[in-house]
Design a protein around this motif. Structure first.
Motif, PDB file in Angstrom:
ATOM      1  N   CYS A 205       0.847  -1.186   0.000  1.00 46.95           N
ATOM      2  CA  CYS A 205       0.000   0.000   0.000  1.00 46.95           C
ATOM      3  C   CYS A 205       0.887   1.242   0.000  1.00 46.95           C
ATOM      4  N   HIS A 210       2.220  -1.686   3.592  1.00 44.17           N
ATOM      5  CA  HIS A 210       1.697  -2.964   4.081  1.00 44.17           C
ATOM      6  C   HIS A 210       1.596  -3.909   2.896  1.00 44.17           C
ATOM      7  N   CYS A 227      -6.459  -1.622   1.629  1.00 43.91           N
ATOM      8  CA  CYS A 227      -5.412  -2.302   2.396  1.00 43.91           C
ATOM      9  C   CYS A 227      -6.032  -3.121   3.527  1.00 43.91           C
ATOM     10  N   ALA A 229      -4.430  -4.229   6.172  1.00 46.60           N
ATOM     11  CA  ALA A 229      -3.806  -4.013   7.479  1.00 46.60           C
ATOM     12  C   ALA A 229      -4.780  -3.264   8.390  1.00 46.60           C
ATOM     13  N   CYS A 232      -5.419   0.709   8.618  1.00 51.61           N
ATOM     14  CA  CYS A 232      -4.981   1.361   7.376  1.00 51.61           C
ATOM     15  C   CYS A 232      -6.135   1.318   6.380  1.00 51.61           C
ATOM     16  N   CYS A 234      -5.777   2.638   3.202  1.00 51.50           N
ATOM     17  CA  CYS A 234      -5.184   3.039   1.931  1.00 51.50           C
ATOM     18  C   CYS A 234      -5.816   2.285   0.755  1.00 51.50           C
TER      19      CYS A 234
HETATM   20 ZN   LIG Z   1      -1.773  -0.120   4.323  1.00 56.57          ZN
END
Ligand SMILES: [Zn+2]
Ligand SMILES: [Zn+2]
Length: 363
Positions: A205, A210, A227, A229, A232, A234
């Motif tokens: 990302c 990540h 993403c 994670a 996150c 993103c």
């Molecule tokens: Zn991320």
């Protein structure tokens, strides 16, 4: 198509199949590996009794080999599936990259498993491939990962699945065959070079790098949406192709045998994909019987998807192969005929007419 069996259950069936010592691997002709010569009697089936070992001199000077019981071979030394999988894994990425199972042994072992091999081929083989991984020792896995930066991907190739239920001609393919296992015969017309196809893309990302892995569509490159994670959110990604997982892939065009068609009919063609251990196994001119699954492929008009789909064959095994060279060695009489024809001036037209009598206006 309804799949009434869970992947777990299929895997459990394969696990017991590969563990059962009654099931033994086969070579590429579907034949069992023969047992090695008995080492005690060197394949003689009997051993000599030394003179001084005799109790009285009328005793015969030979006796049946105690190790092989006179069978001359060491049946306990026929490779098991575990031996075979480890051997093929050690050769990886060279060698066969495939473990073969015969229909006969699978159907003798478990009817549920053989039914899935017949009607649910994709998932049955996926489950088998997962189980094969369990038989590869960690040392080999680590070594291949270190030396070749890849995981050991071994295919499971079914052999001798009875054909009468699903033999079909290319021109006979209909909607009923979608997602079904078929056995198709044909002539290989074209083959592309083998190229890597991304199976699982690894993305980072943009915000915090990540890592996200994303299973790719068969035909189109796809990025993750968000993403994975925690915290996150993103949505922008950068592909790390150096960390992604690829598979060898080859596109093949097969054509119906022209001689099987009524006069004047154009032979139909079908695209097939040969991947992993099947890549680079056949070439233009080969006559083959392929077992695989018919799948739909979306078609586009500009950027809009059409409601009409194309189809392709995803190959799982090559059932028969007759190479071009094996069938075109001319006889002495044919050679004379070829010579006579070659001195005639209209030979080009004659050849064209004999190969493609249905194409007009091409001169
Ligand atoms: Zn991320
Ligand atoms: Zn012996």
């Amino acid at each position: 198509m309804a799949n009434d069996i869970a992947l777990d259950e299929l895997m459990e069936l394969w696990r017991s199949f590969f563990q059962d010592s009654r099931n033994r691997p086969v070579d590429k002709f579907g034949k069992s590996y023969s047992a090695p010569k008995c080492s005690t009697c060197k394949g003689e089936g009997k051993i000599e009794i030394p003179e001084k070992g005799k109790l009285d001199e009328n005793e015969p000077s030979e006796k049946v080999c105690p190790n092989c019981k006179g069978e001359r071979v060491d049946s306990s030394n026929i490779p098991t599936y575990s031996d075979e999988i480890q051997k093929v894994a050690r050769e990886y990425p060279d060698g066969e990259r495939a473990i073969r199972v015969t229909w006969e042994s699978v159907s003798d072992f478990n009817a549920r498993l053989s039914n899935n091999l017949r009607w649910n081929l994709d998932e049955a083989l996926e489950a088998a491939k997962n189980i094969v991984q369990e038989f590869i020792d960690d040392k080999t896995k680590k070594r291949v990962r270190k030396e070749h930066r890849t995981k050991i991907g071994l295919d499971v190739v079914p052999m001798g699945i009875p054909g009468e239920l699903y033999d079909v001609e290319i021109s006979g393919l209909r909607k009923e065959h979608l997602y079904r296992t078929v056995r198709l015969k044909g002539l290989v017309r074209k083959a592309t070079p083998v190229r890597p196809r991304m199976e699982i893309g690894l993305f980072e990302c943009e915000w915090e790098s990540h890592r996200n892995s994303y299973i790719q569509d068969f035909f189109t490159f796809e990025k993750p949406i968000r993403c994975t994670a925690e915290t996150c959110k993103c949505t922008e990604f950068k592909l790390r192709d150096d960390l992604s997982q690829f598979i060898d892939s080859q596109k093949i065009e097969i054509q119906e045998y022209p001689e099987d068609l009524p006069p004047g009919a154009q032979p139909e063609r079908l695209t097939a994909y040969f991947e992993s251990s099947l890549a680079h196994k056949i070439q233009p001119g080969d006559r083959v019987a392929i077992i695989g699954i018919i799948k739909p492929k979306s078609q586009f008009q500009g950027r809009r998807q059409k409601s009409e789909f194309d189809i392709y064959l995803y190959a799982h095994s090559i059932d028969e192969k007759i190479g071009e060279n094996e069938s075109v060695i001319p006889t002495a009489n044919e050679l004379i005929e070829i010579k006579e024809l070659s001195i005639q001036e209209d030979i080009a037209e004659k050849i064209r007419d004999s190969i493609a009598p249905t194409i007009f206006g091409m001169n």
